[in-house]
Design a protein around this motif. Structure first.
Motif, PDB file in Angstrom:
ATOM      1  N   ALA A 101       0.837  -1.204   0.000  1.00 33.31           N
ATOM      2  CA  ALA A 101       0.000   0.000   0.000  1.00 33.31           C
ATOM      3  C   ALA A 101       0.872   1.254   0.000  1.00 33.31           C
ATOM      4  N   ARG A 102       1.947   1.216   0.767  1.00 30.73           N
ATOM      5  CA  ARG A 102       2.860   2.357   0.804  1.00 30.73           C
ATOM      6  C   ARG A 102       3.530   2.565  -0.553  1.00 30.73           C
ATOM      7  N   LYS A 103       3.917   1.456  -1.194  1.00 28.57           N
ATOM      8  CA  LYS A 103       4.547   1.550  -2.502  1.00 28.57           C
ATOM      9  C   LYS A 103       3.564   2.088  -3.542  1.00 28.57           C
ATOM     10  N   ILE A 104       2.330   1.631  -3.482  1.00 26.89           N
ATOM     11  CA  ILE A 104       1.302   2.110  -4.419  1.00 26.89           C
ATOM     12  C   ILE A 104       1.034   3.591  -4.190  1.00 26.89           C
ATOM     13  N   ARG A 105       0.977   4.005  -2.934  1.00 27.44           N
ATOM     14  CA  ARG A 105       0.751   5.418  -2.615  1.00 27.44           C
ATOM     15  C   ARG A 105       1.906   6.270  -3.124  1.00 27.44           C
ATOM     16  N   ALA A 106       3.129   5.773  -2.965  1.00 23.02           N
ATOM     17  CA  ALA A 106       4.295   6.512  -3.455  1.00 23.02           C
ATOM     18  C   ALA A 106       4.264   6.621  -4.978  1.00 23.02           C
ATOM     19  N   ALA A 107       3.864   5.551  -5.652  1.00 21.77           N
ATOM     20  CA  ALA A 107       3.764   5.588  -7.116  1.00 21.77           C
ATOM     21  C   ALA A 107       2.679   6.573  -7.555  1.00 21.77           C
ATOM     22  N   ALA A 108       1.568   6.607  -6.828  1.00 22.14           N
ATOM     23  CA  ALA A 108       0.493   7.551  -7.155  1.00 22.14           C
ATOM     24  C   ALA A 108       0.954   8.990  -6.930  1.00 22.14           C
ATOM     25  N   ASP A 109       1.679   9.219  -5.852  1.00 19.75           N
ATOM     26  CA  ASP A 109       2.214  10.565  -5.605  1.00 19.75           C
ATOM     27  C   ASP A 109       3.198  10.969  -6.691  1.00 19.75           C
ATOM     28  N   GLN A 110       4.018  10.027  -7.118  1.00 19.53           N
ATOM     29  CA  GLN A 110       4.979  10.319  -8.183  1.00 19.53           C
ATOM     30  C   GLN A 110       4.250  10.624  -9.486  1.00 19.53           C
ATOM     31  N   ALA A 111       3.185   9.894  -9.772  1.00 17.57           N
ATOM     32  CA  ALA A 111       2.398  10.152 -10.979  1.00 17.57           C
ATOM     33  C   ALA A 111       1.746  11.526 -10.903  1.00 17.57           C
ATOM     34  N   ASP A 112       1.247  11.906  -9.728  1.00 18.52           N
ATOM     35  CA  ASP A 112       0.656  13.237  -9.560  1.00 18.52           C
ATOM     36  C   ASP A 112       1.710  14.323  -9.763  1.00 18.52           C
ATOM     37  N   ASP A 113       2.889  14.110  -9.207  1.00 21.03           N
ATOM     38  CA  ASP A 113       3.976  15.076  -9.402  1.00 21.03           C
ATOM     39  C   ASP A 113       4.330  15.208 -10.880  1.00 21.03           C
ATOM     40  N   LEU A 114       4.348  14.097 -11.574  1.00 20.13           N
ATOM     41  CA  LEU A 114       4.658  14.118 -13.004  1.00 20.13           C
ATOM     42  C   LEU A 114       3.568  14.852 -13.782  1.00 20.13           C
ATOM     43  N   ARG A 115       2.299  14.625 -13.414  1.00 15.83           N
ATOM     44  CA  ARG A 115       1.196  15.353 -14.077  1.00 15.83           C
ATOM     45  C   ARG A 115       1.318  16.856 -13.853  1.00 15.83           C
ATOM     46  N   ARG A 116       1.647  17.244 -12.619  1.00 11.45           N
ATOM     47  CA  ARG A 116       1.816  18.670 -12.338  1.00 11.45           C
ATOM     48  C   ARG A 116       2.973  19.253 -13.137  1.00 11.45           C
ATOM     49  N   LEU A 117       4.060  18.497 -13.259  1.00 13.05           N
ATOM     50  CA  LEU A 117       5.209  18.952 -14.031  1.00 13.05           C
ATOM     51  C   LEU A 117       4.853  19.101 -15.507  1.00 13.05           C
TER      52      LEU A 117
END
Length: 88
Positions: free
Chosen positions: A32-48
Motif C-alpha cells: 500500500a505504501r509503494k502504491i501510494r508513493a507511485a500515485a504521488d509520483q504520478a501526480d507530481d509528473l502530471r503537475r510537471l
C-alpha cells in the motif's frame, strides 16, 4: 507444566498461523505504501507536465508577439528606406 503432544502441536499451529497473518499484513502495508508513493509520483509528473504545457503556451505567445513586432519593424524600415530613396 506438563503438555501433551496434541496441545503442543495446536499451539505451534496457532503460532504459525498468527505469524503468517502478521506477515501478510506487513506485506500488505508495504505494498500500500509503494502504491501510494507511485500515485504521488504520478501526480507530481502530471503537475510537471501541466507546468511545462503552460510554459510552452507562454513561450509560444511571446514568440508570436515578437514575430509580429519584427514584421512591423521590417515594414516600417522598408517604408523609411522608400522615403529616403525618394528624397535622394
Amino acid at each position: 507444566m506438563d503438555m501433551s503432544w496434541p496441545v503442543a502441536i495446536l499451539l505451534i499451529a496457532v503460532l504459525l498461523v498468527a505469524g503468517f497473518l502478521i506477515a501478510v499484513v506487513v506485506v500488505g502495508l508495504f505494498d500500500a505504501r509503494k502504491i501510494r508513493a507511485a500515485a504521488d509520483q504520478a501526480d507530481d509528473l502530471r503537475r510537471l507536465v501541466r507546468r511545462f504545457e503552460q510554459l510552452a503556451e507562454t513561450t509560444l505567445d511571446a514568440q508570436q508577439r515578437t514575430a509580429a513586432d519584427l514584421a512591423e519593424l521590417r515594414a516600417r524600415t522598408a517604408s523609411i528606406e522608400q522615403i529616403l530613396r525618394t528624397v535622394e
